[in-house]
Write an enzyme that holds these catalytic residues in place. Sequence first.
Site, mmCIF file in Angstrom:
data_model
loop_
_atom_site.group_PDB
_atom_site.id
_atom_site.type_symbol
_atom_site.label_atom_id
_atom_site.label_comp_id
_atom_site.label_asym_id
_atom_site.label_seq_id
_atom_site.Cartn_x
_atom_site.Cartn_y
_atom_site.Cartn_z
ATOM 1 N N ARG A 87 41.197 11.587 51.093
ATOM 2 C CA ARG A 87 42.487 11.051 50.661
ATOM 3 C C ARG A 87 42.384 9.536 50.447
ATOM 4 O O ARG A 87 42.940 8.998 49.475
ATOM 5 C CB ARG A 87 43.553 11.371 51.705
ATOM 6 C CG ARG A 87 44.940 10.885 51.324
ATOM 7 C CD ARG A 87 45.987 11.391 52.293
ATOM 8 N NE ARG A 87 47.317 10.945 51.906
ATOM 9 C CZ ARG A 87 48.439 11.292 52.542
ATOM 10 N NH1 ARG A 87 48.381 12.093 53.587
ATOM 11 N NH2 ARG A 87 49.602 10.843 52.142
ATOM 12 N N ASN A 141 48.680 20.885 50.340
ATOM 13 C CA ASN A 141 49.042 20.125 49.144
ATOM 14 C C ASN A 141 47.886 20.079 48.146
ATOM 15 O O ASN A 141 46.730 20.220 48.540
ATOM 16 C CB ASN A 141 49.435 18.693 49.545
ATOM 17 C CG ASN A 141 50.876 18.613 50.007
ATOM 18 O OD1 ASN A 141 51.741 19.309 49.503
ATOM 19 N ND2 ASN A 141 51.130 17.772 50.990
ATOM 20 N N CYS A 162 57.581 23.563 51.746
ATOM 21 C CA CYS A 162 57.631 22.108 51.862
ATOM 22 C C CYS A 162 58.889 21.782 52.648
ATOM 23 O O CYS A 162 59.914 22.462 52.501
ATOM 24 C CB CYS A 162 57.666 21.459 50.484
ATOM 25 S SG CYS A 162 57.676 19.645 50.531
ATOM 26 N N ASP A 163 58.833 20.732 53.453
ATOM 27 C CA ASP A 163 60.016 20.368 54.226
ATOM 28 C C ASP A 163 60.924 19.380 53.505
ATOM 29 O O ASP A 163 62.043 19.123 53.944
ATOM 30 C CB ASP A 163 59.631 19.819 55.598
ATOM 31 C CG ASP A 163 58.759 18.581 55.527
ATOM 32 O OD1 ASP A 163 58.235 18.279 54.446
ATOM 33 O OD2 ASP A 163 58.565 17.928 56.575
ATOM 34 N N HIS A 192 57.760 18.676 45.164
ATOM 35 C CA HIS A 192 57.792 17.207 45.077
ATOM 36 C C HIS A 192 58.303 16.719 43.726
ATOM 37 O O HIS A 192 58.031 15.585 43.320
ATOM 38 C CB HIS A 192 56.413 16.603 45.378
ATOM 39 C CG HIS A 192 56.014 16.714 46.810
ATOM 40 N ND1 HIS A 192 54.837 16.210 47.306
ATOM 41 C CD2 HIS A 192 56.647 17.281 47.877
ATOM 42 C CE1 HIS A 192 54.748 16.464 48.610
ATOM 43 N NE2 HIS A 192 55.835 17.119 48.966
ATOM 44 N N TYR A 241 60.091 12.134 46.372
ATOM 45 C CA TYR A 241 58.850 11.885 45.638
ATOM 46 C C TYR A 241 59.096 11.475 44.192
ATOM 47 O O TYR A 241 58.192 10.938 43.539
ATOM 48 C CB TYR A 241 57.941 13.117 45.689
ATOM 49 C CG TYR A 241 57.252 13.274 47.018
ATOM 50 C CD1 TYR A 241 55.970 12.785 47.220
ATOM 51 C CD2 TYR A 241 57.891 13.902 48.081
ATOM 52 C CE1 TYR A 241 55.333 12.916 48.445
ATOM 53 C CE2 TYR A 241 57.276 14.034 49.312
ATOM 54 C CZ TYR A 241 56.001 13.539 49.494
ATOM 55 O OH TYR A 241 55.377 13.657 50.708
#
Length: 426
Positions: A87, A141, A162-163, A192, A241
Site C-alpha cells: 500500500r 478492497n 463496506c461500512d 466508495h 470517498y
Amino acid sequence: MRLAILGGGGFRVPLVHGALLAGGEVTELVLHDVDAGRLAAIERVLAEQAGGAANAPRVRTTTDLAAAVSDVDFVFSAIRVGGLRGRRLDEQVAHAEGVLGQETAGAGGIAYGLRTVPVAVALARLIGELAPRAWVINFTNPAGMVTEAMAAHLGARVIGICDSPAGLCRRVARALGIDAAAAKFDYAGLNHLGWLRSVRVGGEDVLPRLLADTAACESFEEGRLFGADWLRTLGAVPNEYLHYYYFAREAAGSESRGAFLLEQQRGFYAEPSLVSWERTRLEREATYMAETREGERDDLEGGGYEKVALALMRALAHGERTTLILNVRNGSALPGVPGDAIVEVPCAVDAGGARPLATAPLADHALGLVTTVKAVERATIEAATTGSRAAALRAFALHPLVGSVPVARRLLDAYVAAHPELAYLA
C-alpha cells in the site's frame, strides 16, 4: 457454525471476534494467513479478548488455505496482497506522478486491484471446490472490483460489504434526530462511489430538511467534509470517498495512509496484547481519512465492517429478513448499469441470499461517473485475469483521477517495477 477468516492475521480481526463473543452462533473460528507471525499475534489478542467467555468460539490458526476453507459455513475474505508495504508503494508511485494513491480510488486502487484480483479468483475457485455451500463475505478492497471478480466463479454466494454507507446513514439519522431503524435510506452507486439521495420516515423524505439547515448539515462528518452548499447543490449526501473526485486537485498526493499504518502496526505486532491492540485501533480510527477532514472523527465505537458482516451472516444463516446496503450483482435494480455489474445498493437479505432492491436512476452526473469507474474496474479485472497489458493501461488511462495517457503509461511501468506480484504485466 464454522467461520473462516482469510487474512486472519489482519489488524481488524479482533473486532470480528469481539462481536462474535456476544452471539454464540459460531462454534469454530478458523484464521488463515500467509504470515505465521501475524497469526500468532492475533491469536494471542483473541485469547485475551475471550477471557473465558462462555460463548467464545474455538479458535484455530493455519497457513494451509485448503485446511482453512474445507467444509466451512462462512468465509470472510479480508486479504491484503503485498501487505501494508504494498500500500505504501502504491501511494509513493502515484505521488511521484502527482496523482492520488488511495487504495480504492484512482491509480492506487487500480494497482491494488491488479495485485489482488488474481489471488481473489484463485480463492473463489478453491472455495467453490472445497466448500460449495459456503457463503463468502468479501471485505477485501477494492471491494466492488474484487467481489465482481469472485462472482464470476461463486455467483450470488459471494457478497461484498463496506461500512461506509451504514456509517453515513447512521450519521445522517443522528443529524436529523431520527431513529435510523425506522427510516428508509435511498443509497446507490458503486463501492466508495455512492450517494444518499433520500431518507424516508413514514413516507416523507426528510433529507431536504437536513440539507436546508446549514448548522445541522455541518454537524456530521460528510457535511463538514463537503460543505453544506455543495450538498445542497447535489441534492444528496455523497459517500466520503467522493471527496477524492469532487476535490481531486486538493486531494492528489496528500494522503500517506499506507506509510502511517505500516509504522503504527509494526509496534503492535512486535509486542501484541489486547491493550496495545485497543490503543492502536483508537489511533487508527481517529486518523482515518485525516487528510480530507478537519476536526475529530464522529464515530469511534467500532461499529463498522464487523457489525455489517455479522448482521449479514445472521440473516443468511437464520433466514431472518433484514435490509442492508451491500455489494451484489445489479440485475435490474439500478437502471443504466449492466445487470452483471456489482453495485452497492440496499438489499433484502434472508436465507436465500441478498437481493438488490429496485431503486431510482442515478442523476446524469452520478451515472456518468459510475459508468466510467465501472469500465475501469472491468479493465482491471480483464488485465488481472488474462495478463493483458493493454487492458491494464486502459484502466489507468480512463480513470478520471489519472486523466493522461502518458501518465498512465508511466504509472503502469512504475507499478510493475515496484511489485513482484505484477510481473505478469511486464
